[in-house]
Write an enzyme that holds these catalytic residues in place. Structure first.
Site, mmCIF file in Angstrom:
data_model
loop_
_atom_site.group_PDB
_atom_site.id
_atom_site.type_symbol
_atom_site.label_atom_id
_atom_site.label_comp_id
_atom_site.label_asym_id
_atom_site.label_seq_id
_atom_site.Cartn_x
_atom_site.Cartn_y
_atom_site.Cartn_z
ATOM 1 N N ARG A 153 -15.278 -0.287 3.563
ATOM 2 C CA ARG A 153 -14.720 0.810 4.355
ATOM 3 C C ARG A 153 -15.009 2.181 3.757
ATOM 4 O O ARG A 153 -14.647 3.200 4.331
ATOM 5 C CB ARG A 153 -13.194 0.631 4.471
ATOM 6 C CG ARG A 153 -12.787 -0.654 5.113
ATOM 7 C CD ARG A 153 -11.324 -0.997 4.851
ATOM 8 N NE ARG A 153 -10.393 -0.151 5.555
ATOM 9 C CZ ARG A 153 -10.097 -0.261 6.848
ATOM 10 N NH1 ARG A 153 -10.690 -1.203 7.568
ATOM 11 N NH2 ARG A 153 -9.233 0.554 7.410
ATOM 12 N N TYR B 14 -2.229 5.582 -4.340
ATOM 13 C CA TYR B 14 -3.314 6.544 -4.134
ATOM 14 C C TYR B 14 -2.930 7.798 -4.884
ATOM 15 O O TYR B 14 -1.801 8.278 -4.743
ATOM 16 C CB TYR B 14 -3.454 6.893 -2.638
ATOM 17 C CG TYR B 14 -4.277 5.899 -1.877
ATOM 18 C CD1 TYR B 14 -5.601 5.656 -2.225
ATOM 19 C CD2 TYR B 14 -3.752 5.209 -0.795
ATOM 20 C CE1 TYR B 14 -6.376 4.744 -1.525
ATOM 21 C CE2 TYR B 14 -4.519 4.301 -0.086
ATOM 22 C CZ TYR B 14 -5.828 4.071 -0.464
ATOM 23 O OH TYR B 14 -6.582 3.167 0.227
ATOM 24 N N LYS C 227 -8.482 -0.546 -9.108
ATOM 25 C CA LYS C 227 -9.153 -1.129 -7.940
ATOM 26 C C LYS C 227 -10.287 -0.218 -7.456
ATOM 27 O O LYS C 227 -10.112 0.998 -7.386
ATOM 28 C CB LYS C 227 -8.109 -1.296 -6.819
ATOM 29 C CG LYS C 227 -8.656 -1.780 -5.493
ATOM 30 C CD LYS C 227 -7.502 -2.115 -4.544
ATOM 31 C CE LYS C 227 -8.001 -2.628 -3.219
ATOM 32 N NZ LYS C 227 -8.502 -1.567 -2.346
ATOM 33 N N HIS D 43 -13.713 -1.725 -1.233
ATOM 34 C CA HIS D 43 -12.697 -1.350 -0.241
ATOM 35 C C HIS D 43 -12.986 -2.033 1.104
ATOM 36 O O HIS D 43 -12.850 -1.438 2.176
ATOM 37 C CB HIS D 43 -12.668 0.170 -0.078
ATOM 38 C CG HIS D 43 -11.311 0.735 0.219
ATOM 39 N ND1 HIS D 43 -10.585 1.465 -0.690
ATOM 40 C CD2 HIS D 43 -10.536 0.671 1.333
ATOM 41 C CE1 HIS D 43 -9.447 1.839 -0.144
ATOM 42 N NE2 HIS D 43 -9.384 1.358 1.081
ATOM 43 N N SER E 188 0.830 -1.207 0.000
ATOM 44 C CA SER E 188 0.000 0.000 0.000
ATOM 45 C C SER E 188 0.868 1.261 0.000
ATOM 46 O O SER E 188 1.944 1.281 0.597
ATOM 47 C CB SER E 188 -0.862 -0.013 1.263
ATOM 48 O OG SER E 188 -1.460 1.239 1.482
ATOM 49 N N THR F 153 -5.886 2.716 -6.795
ATOM 50 C CA THR F 153 -7.165 2.685 -6.065
ATOM 51 C C THR F 153 -7.994 3.895 -6.451
ATOM 52 O O THR F 153 -7.526 5.036 -6.366
ATOM 53 C CB THR F 153 -6.907 2.675 -4.544
ATOM 54 O OG1 THR F 153 -6.171 1.495 -4.224
ATOM 55 C CG2 THR F 153 -8.216 2.672 -3.766
ATOM 56 N N GLN G 95 0.578 -0.451 -4.777
ATOM 57 C CA GLN G 95 -0.727 0.213 -4.868
ATOM 58 C C GLN G 95 -0.560 1.718 -4.708
ATOM 59 O O GLN G 95 0.102 2.183 -3.774
ATOM 60 C CB GLN G 95 -1.653 -0.336 -3.784
ATOM 61 C CG GLN G 95 -2.996 0.377 -3.675
ATOM 62 C CD GLN G 95 -2.968 1.548 -2.690
ATOM 63 O OE1 GLN G 95 -2.029 1.680 -1.912
ATOM 64 N NE2 GLN G 95 -3.980 2.388 -2.732
HETATM 65 C C1 GLV Z 1 -7.164 2.745 3.621
HETATM 66 O O1 GLV Z 1 -6.952 2.179 2.608
HETATM 67 C C2 GLV Z 1 -8.206 2.419 4.515
HETATM 68 O O2 GLV Z 1 -9.181 1.781 4.084
HETATM 69 O O3 GLV Z 1 -8.104 2.788 5.691
#
Ligand code: GLV
Length: 388
Positions: free
Chosen positions: A279, A130, A252, A276, A107, A156, A128
């Site tokens: 989340r 962001y 993703k 996710h 990540s 992502t 990955q």
């Molecule tokens: C980060 O990817 C989270 O879901 O906290």
């Protein structure tokens, strides 16, 4: 050594051995946690077709994800702050994945940096990304992933803004932990975790510290995400990222057939059907429920992967039988890591592999590649009748 037979066993140990705020961070969904719950309960609605008197010798779970050989199509998903679940967590998980022959995805929000993981492994891992407001950071981190010989970039798309997980606010989630009274009381029983952390220097977001400017509080995930993540991310930017990277690209966070078609248009090599892990958008469909419509829209034109809700080899089999070419585990490996470090991640992979292999056999299948809808009993109303 405790006897581990399920991911739940690892989860129980993870809860006992890891500071509460980090266990809760992993084991949360956003708001009411409806999507988080349905990610797993929807898998339970699908049943398996038992077949008998089929020669079940010579079975293999070996397959490929984006053209890369895998011992089973189960990659380790990118999970933020994994190095807080256990000291040097990302390095340990990457080592376990490498030995098992499955991809490890690091990540952006990891504790061990890209370079740390590269130095401690021998095979390429996936990175990955962001999208951040700071374009120089994006350029640099893509270059760092190339220098580390990462063999895929996973971008992502569903976290331009962080979904609210109530427990993180109530626990005062921070990295490193602040020495408040509730935290000190919690830590009093987490001696293994403390001993591990005392031996490593990796206590902060390794990919970020020293590489990004203008963040007021790097210890707070929510402040960091709000200040740094790019709320303007759009398909044009995805195309630019693809150009900058120039290698295998996986998108993703796709949960809608229209977005799947966009991913195809921008030239992604694969998509991950994902919410996710429940989340982000609470109230969204579970990934396994969203999969059929996406398969119908793009399944014959792009490789489709799935994450969110996989806790067993039977879940893996169901996703593959519904058309996914690959799956990812997040919490399932994090439970292993929090429970027993590298050995725990290996255990999680072994548990899932065994469940997948035995389930295949009892469904009358010997090759993971041959799995299909014919192995499943899917309720007629599984996908639901929704009006957009
Ligand atoms: C980060 O990817 C989270 O879901 O906290």
């Amino acid at each position: 050594m405790p006897i581990i037979t399920t991911i739940q066993d690892l989860k129980d140990l993870h809860r006992r051995r890891t500071p509460r705020m980090f266990y809760d961070y992993a084991e949360s969904g956003s708001w009411t946690e409806q999507t988080f719950r349905e990610n797993t309960t929807d898998f339970e609605k699908i049943r398996l077709r038992q077949r008998v008197a089929v020669d079940m010798t010579g079975r293999s779970t070996a397959s490929q994800m984006i053209g890369q050989d895998v011992s089973m199509p189960v990659a380790l998903a990118p999970v933020g702050s994994t190095g807080m679940q256990h000291a040097d967590g990302e390095i340990l998980a990457a080592k376990a994945a490498e030995k098992f022959g499955v991809p490890f995805t690091l990540s952006t929000m990891s504790i061990c940096s890209i370079e740390d993981v590269a130095e401690n492994t021998t095979k390429p891992f996936w990175f990955q990304l962001y999208a951040m407001r700071d374009k120089t950071f994006i350029k640099n981190i893509i270059q760092r992933a190339k220098d580390a010989k990462c063999s895929a970039l996973v971008v992502t798309l569903d976290l331009q803004i962080l979904g609210q997980r109530h427990k993180d606010i109530k626990n005062g989630l921070s990295i490193p932990i602040r020495p408040t009274l509730p935290n000190l009381i919690d830590l009093a029983t987490k001696w293994r975790w403390i001993a591990g952390m005392a031996k490593t220097k990796r206590h902060a977001f390794g990919n970020i510290v020293g590489h990004i400017d203008g963040i007021s509080d790097l210890s707070s995930l929510s402040v960091w995400a709000a200040e740094s993540f790019d709320p303007q991310l759009n398909w044009e930017e995805v195309k630019e990222i693809k150009k900058m990277w120039g290698g295998p690209l996986i998108l993703k966070g796709i949960l809608d057939a229209e977005d799947a078609k966009m991913a195809l248009q921008v030239g992604a090599d694969a998509i991950i059907v994902s919410n996710h892990g429940g989340r982000q958008l609470d109230g969204a469909l579970s990934s396994i429920r969203a999969l059929p419509a996406i398969m119908d829209a793009v399944g014959d034109k792009i490789e489709v992967h799935l994450d969110s809700g996989i806790r067993s080899g039977q879940d893996v089999l169901k996703a593959l039988a519904m058309g996914a070419k690959g799956t990812y585990i997040g919490r399932a490996f994090v439970h292993g890591l929090g429970a027993m470090g590298e050995a725990g991640v290996t255990k999680a992979l072994e548990v899932i592999h065994k469940e997948l292999d035995v389930t295949m056999a009892l469904c009358g299948e010997t090759q993971v590649r041959d799995l299909g809808r014919h192995d499943l009993l899917i309720p007629e109303d599984f996908e639901g009748r929704w009006q957009a």
